[in-house]
Enzyme design. Structure first.
Site, mmCIF file in Angstrom:
data_model
loop_
_atom_site.group_PDB
_atom_site.id
_atom_site.type_symbol
_atom_site.label_atom_id
_atom_site.label_comp_id
_atom_site.label_asym_id
_atom_site.label_seq_id
_atom_site.Cartn_x
_atom_site.Cartn_y
_atom_site.Cartn_z
ATOM 1 N N ASP A 182 0.817 -1.216 0.000
ATOM 2 C CA ASP A 182 0.000 0.000 0.000
ATOM 3 C C ASP A 182 0.847 1.261 0.000
ATOM 4 O OD1 ASP A 182 -2.690 -0.670 -0.030
ATOM 5 O OD2 ASP A 182 -2.677 -1.222 2.084
HETATM 6 C C1 GLC Z 1 -1.581 -3.831 5.351
HETATM 7 C C2 GLC Z 1 -2.795 -3.967 4.474
HETATM 8 C C3 GLC Z 1 -2.541 -4.861 3.297
HETATM 9 C C4 GLC Z 1 -1.271 -4.476 2.603
HETATM 10 C C5 GLC Z 1 -0.109 -4.402 3.552
HETATM 11 C C6 GLC Z 1 1.141 -3.896 2.900
HETATM 12 O O1 GLC Z 1 -1.377 -4.995 6.066
HETATM 13 O O2 GLC Z 1 -3.891 -4.458 5.186
HETATM 14 O O3 GLC Z 1 -3.617 -4.810 2.421
HETATM 15 O O4 GLC Z 1 -1.048 -5.411 1.588
HETATM 16 O O5 GLC Z 1 -0.419 -3.543 4.611
HETATM 17 O O6 GLC Z 1 1.084 -2.551 2.616
HETATM 18 C C1 GLC Z 2 -0.731 2.540 5.660
HETATM 19 C C2 GLC Z 2 -0.005 1.348 6.236
HETATM 20 C C3 GLC Z 2 -0.280 0.114 5.459
HETATM 21 C C4 GLC Z 2 -1.754 -0.015 5.288
HETATM 22 C C5 GLC Z 2 -2.345 1.258 4.648
HETATM 23 C C6 GLC Z 2 -3.810 1.121 4.342
HETATM 24 O O1 GLC Z 2 -0.238 2.821 4.409
HETATM 25 O O2 GLC Z 2 1.385 1.530 6.288
HETATM 26 O O3 GLC Z 2 0.266 -1.009 6.109
HETATM 27 O O4 GLC Z 2 -2.015 -1.109 4.487
HETATM 28 O O5 GLC Z 2 -2.077 2.308 5.486
HETATM 29 O O6 GLC Z 2 -4.642 1.764 5.199
#
Ligand code: GLC
Ligand code: GLC
Length: 816
Positions: free
Chosen positions: A484
């Protein structure tokens, strides 16, 4: 240092001190009603949706930590205490918390009085039931005062903590006998209320928070408890609570048992009130109370819960030479998979329950670890998720569990989302053999008039990747892929902009994201997931379509070697300027973990596999697990987005993101390197980290999302426990890749990749109506390689147990 111990026979973690390094929690409920409960009874309850139907209030990030919960107060001649130590925090003479499968038992003792409280949410029941057993162990008669306490949330948890100008004037309650009803907004637009009851006569109550606590007191010294009385207050606006009051006398050795129910009720509009049109219709609440109003009924409910978990955990059970593996696989990892299946990333002690709904990619991955437990619920979930998909194969990134509608605020264009659905539907078919799911009619964008078959959904998912390729022929990165925080189209320079949803004006005309930035991760995932789609098409006799899809996969593999191979590992991306990300040519972030595992498992290139695994070991491996990237970013790279906003070693910037450690564990096992696979597994599997709980901080029985990486000063510290894709993926890694018991379209494959030192292991697996008792022998002490396999004494070619459909069967596998 440990703060408790595993009680495997009872499937419990026993916490021996209330002062754990962080609140250690458990989840009650598996269907509609859920409660979070910490080892000091903090936490909150909700119905289906932690944001829209919050039942009790919780204070996030509070000082002191973990405030808000179901508290029982005792005033024993001036000594005031709680069975769970908090919030009064009077030193107890004895304390213990047992977190079990769907229940928690907290016991405290003080001055010869023992209070044992058991909390659980029964099956098919929208409430939390609490049994308090008070025992006088003092040797002489004892008279003391006793209060219950819960604070109502005014339903919408976000509104509840922001909109005070309105909310301070809306709170409403009703009291009848020993039941306190919370009915805010019930008179107008809500058709639901909550209640808190006890199965005994009470000596009074309070429902107004300020009367009970006192405006300048805290949960640790409520005025009513200090004064040894109650106010019989009737909440009118402000903050409604529920507190029962009782004076209790116990002879020496005598016990008293009270059963409380904290319940939730929905009413049909025409039955909301009694004849007067004002008083709430309590029929349903009374029926719920009746169901658990005696210790005998309570015990029966607990027994039912235990039977339920016996059944679920009986589906897959292993016995390996390593107790910690058995404990993870047979108990805690499966249990956590149920929780992540139910709650996705919505509500934990790190996820507030007001931020996120169900994630498209998250929930699809959660199915992988859960599908064997309750395939019917997995099927229902798959259909819910697919219903939020768009006709072109794109997806809403999240949906609200209560409405099941795609969340327009977050929108879509996350490049990996569609692929996870192919993987989860395949996992469902492999587990159940239920091909009929492909014919199910599933809406697009929640619009029934746009319904098409699930197969159609998988097809548009596959081609959504193929139809959105960038200049090198790699998939476009869009707003983000699995990571993300790699936001290659964002270029955000203004605080507060969401990296995932902000659209940079320079990409507006192109549809919101760069048509240059490409994701090698999505390419790798495509080559890993794609063969499942091909397998499905072949099974359906659609040979031409299968061939066409296979050609796309082969093409992608070639592109990966031509344009994404960096010499010793796979690159991570091309950014929006067409520059390499995750390459030795970069100053920082030269190697990333995410694409490597899937690329290896797609058999792209033998030599590449070898080099990649060596590079991971050399560059990413640490004593606490594999970091996500290396070197960590030490400054902000506007072209990369959120990833470089985290200090090095945390979260996606070189944290040990355990979710994708699992992909490397799978890849090592796949490559036949069982020793290495197990080494990586044991670094992150919580039971192996129990001894370092003081450093690790989070619960030693469940995975967290992250362990601080080697660049962080708190290297080894865990965060974000419970709701993580690690649960499902490490369940897959240990059970399907290391132990190698892997459902496939044609039957159950047994192809372990274990530490060479193991003599073997046994496993029981229920699969498509049959029970297989599997014995794996390893006389030559190899890591991988099935030399022979027999089923009921008869030799079988290869290592797939044919689908026998019923009965119990002995399977013997010899490695060598
Ligand atoms: C969080 C989100 C997931 C994403 C991950 C890496 O765990 O829930 O959807 O893939 O972060 O950014
Ligand atoms: C932030 C976090 C990530 C998560 C995302 C979505 O980017 O670092 O882990 O998946 O928020 O809300």
């Amino acid at each position: 240092m440990k703060f408790g111990h595993f009680d495997d026979a009872n499937r419990e973690y026993v916490i021996e001190t209330p002062r754990t390094p962080y609140p250690w929690i458990n989840y009650l409920g598996t269907q509609g009603f859920f409660s979070l409960i910490s080892n000091t009874a903090g936490g909150y309850s909700f119905y289906k949706d932690a944001r829209l139907r919050r039942i009790t209030r919780y204070r996030y990030n509070n000082v002191p930590i973990d405030m808000g919960g179901r508290y029982f107060y005792i005033n024993d001649n001036g000594t005031i205490w709680n069975p769970g130590w908090s919030p009064v925090k009077t030193e107890l003479d004895a304390y213990e918390c047992r977190h079990g499968m769907g229940y928690t038992i907290i016991t405290g003792k003080k001055n010869g009085l023992k209070a044992q409280v058991t909390f659980f949410v029964p099956q098919d029941y929208d409430g939390e039931v609490q049994q308090v057993v008070l025992t006088n162990e003092s040797g002489s008669d004892k008279t003391f005062k006793f209060w219950s306490f819960a604070e109502w949330c005014l339903w919408d948890a976000q509104d509840d903590c922001t909109n005070f100008q309105r909310n301070f004037s809306t709170g409403r309650v009703e009291i009848k006998d020993s039941v306190i009803y919370h009915k805010t907004e019930y008179r107008d637009r809500r058709n639901h209320y909550a209640f808190y009851s006890v199965n005994d006569k009470i000596d009074g109550y309070d429902t107004d928070r300020d009367t009970f606590i006192g405006l300048y007191n805290g949960f640790h010294n409520p005025q009513a408890v200090l004064d040894g009385k109650c106010g019989n207050s009737l909440a009118d606006g402000w903050s409604p609570i529920a507190s029962h009051f009782k004076e209790i006398t116990l002879k020496a050795g005598e016990s008293k048992t009270l059963v409380f129910v904290l319940g939730y009720v929905e009413m049909p509009v025409d039955k909301k009130f009694e004849a007067d049109g004002k008083t709430i219709n309590k029929e349903k609440a009374l029926a719920m109370i009746e169901k658990y109003n005696t210790p005998e009924k309570f015990a029966a409910g607990m027994k039912e819960l235990r039977t339920y978990w016996d059944k679920l955990l009986g589906i897959l059970n292993v016995n390996t030479p390593e107790d910690k593996v058995n404990r993870m696989v047979n108990i805690w990892n499966q249990y956590q998979c149920m929780v992540t299946f139910n709650l996705s990333r919505s509500a934990s002690y790190f996820e507030s329950g007001i931020g996120r709904g169900m994630g498209f990619r998250d929930s699809n991955q959660d199915i992988l670890g859960f599908v064997h437990q309750i395939p019917d619920r997995a099927r229902e979930r798959l259909i819910d998720i697919a219903s939020t998909q768009l006709e072109d194969g794109g997806c809403y990134h999240q949906y609200q569990p209560l409405t099941k509608k795609g969340n327009a605020d977050i929108g879509g264009d996350f490049s990996d989302d569609p692929l996870w659905m192919i993987l989860s539907v395949s996992a469902y078919i492999k587990e159940t053999g239920d091909w009929s799911i492909l014919d199910a009619k599933v809406p697009y964008d929640n619009d029934e008039s746009k319904a098409k078959s699930m197969l159609d959904h998988l097809t548009v998912s596959f081609y959504h990747i193929v139809n959105n390729l960038g200049p090198h022929g790699l998939p476009l990165a869009m707003r983000a892929d699995w990571n993300d925080c790699i936001n290659l189209s964002c270029f955000s320079d203004t605080p507060g902009e969401s990296f995932q949803t902000y659209t940079n004006p320079k990409f507006k005309a192109e549809g919101g994201y760069s048509k240059v930035a490409e994701s090698v991760f999505v390419a790798a995932l495509f080559t890993y997931v794609g063969p499942n789609f091909v397998g499905i098409l072949n099974h359906l006799g659609k040979a031409d379509e299968a061939k066409k899809a296979q050609a796309e996969i082969d093409k992608m593999k070639k592109v990966m070697m031509d344009s994404a191979w960096d010499g010793n590992w796979f690159m991570r991306a091309y950014d929006a300027n067409g520059q390499k990300m995750g390459s030795k040519e970069c100053e920082e972030g030269q190697i990333f973990i995410e694409p490597q595992g899937f690329a290896i498992m797609s058999d792209i290139d033998k030599d590449a596999t070898k080099k990649t695994l060596a590079a991971i070991d050399e560059r990413l491996n640490t004593k606490h697990g594999l970091v996500l990237n290396n070197p960590a970013f030490s400054k902000y790279y506007v072209e990369y987005g959120e990833i470089s906003t985290y200090p090095g070693g945390y979260k996606e910037n070189a944290g040990i993101f355990t979710h994708n450690n699992a992909w490397i564990i799978c890849a090592e096992a796949y490559a036949g390197r069982g020793d290495k696979a197990f080494e990586y597994y044991s670094k992150i599997a919580p039971a192996f980290n129990e001894e370092i709980s003081d450093l690790h901080k989070t619960e030693p029985y469940v995975y967290g999302q992250m362990i601080a990486g080697k660049d962080a000063s708190r290297f080894g510290e865990g965060k974000n426990s419970w709701l993580t894709g690690t649960a499902a993926w490490n369940m897959v890694a240990i059970s399907q890749y290391i132990l190698g018991v892997q459902p496939d379209f044609d039957g159950l494959r047994v192809d372990p990749s274990i530490p060479h030192a193991w003599d073997g292991f046994t496993a029981t697996r229920q699969f498509r109506g049959a029970t297989y008792r599997i014995t794996v022998k390893n006389p030559d002490h190899v890591c991988k390689g099935v030399k022979s396999m027999t089923v009921d004494g008869k030799a079988v070619d290869g290592c797939i147990i044919p689908d026998l459909g019923s009965g119990e069967h002995q399977v013997e596998v010899v490695l060598g």
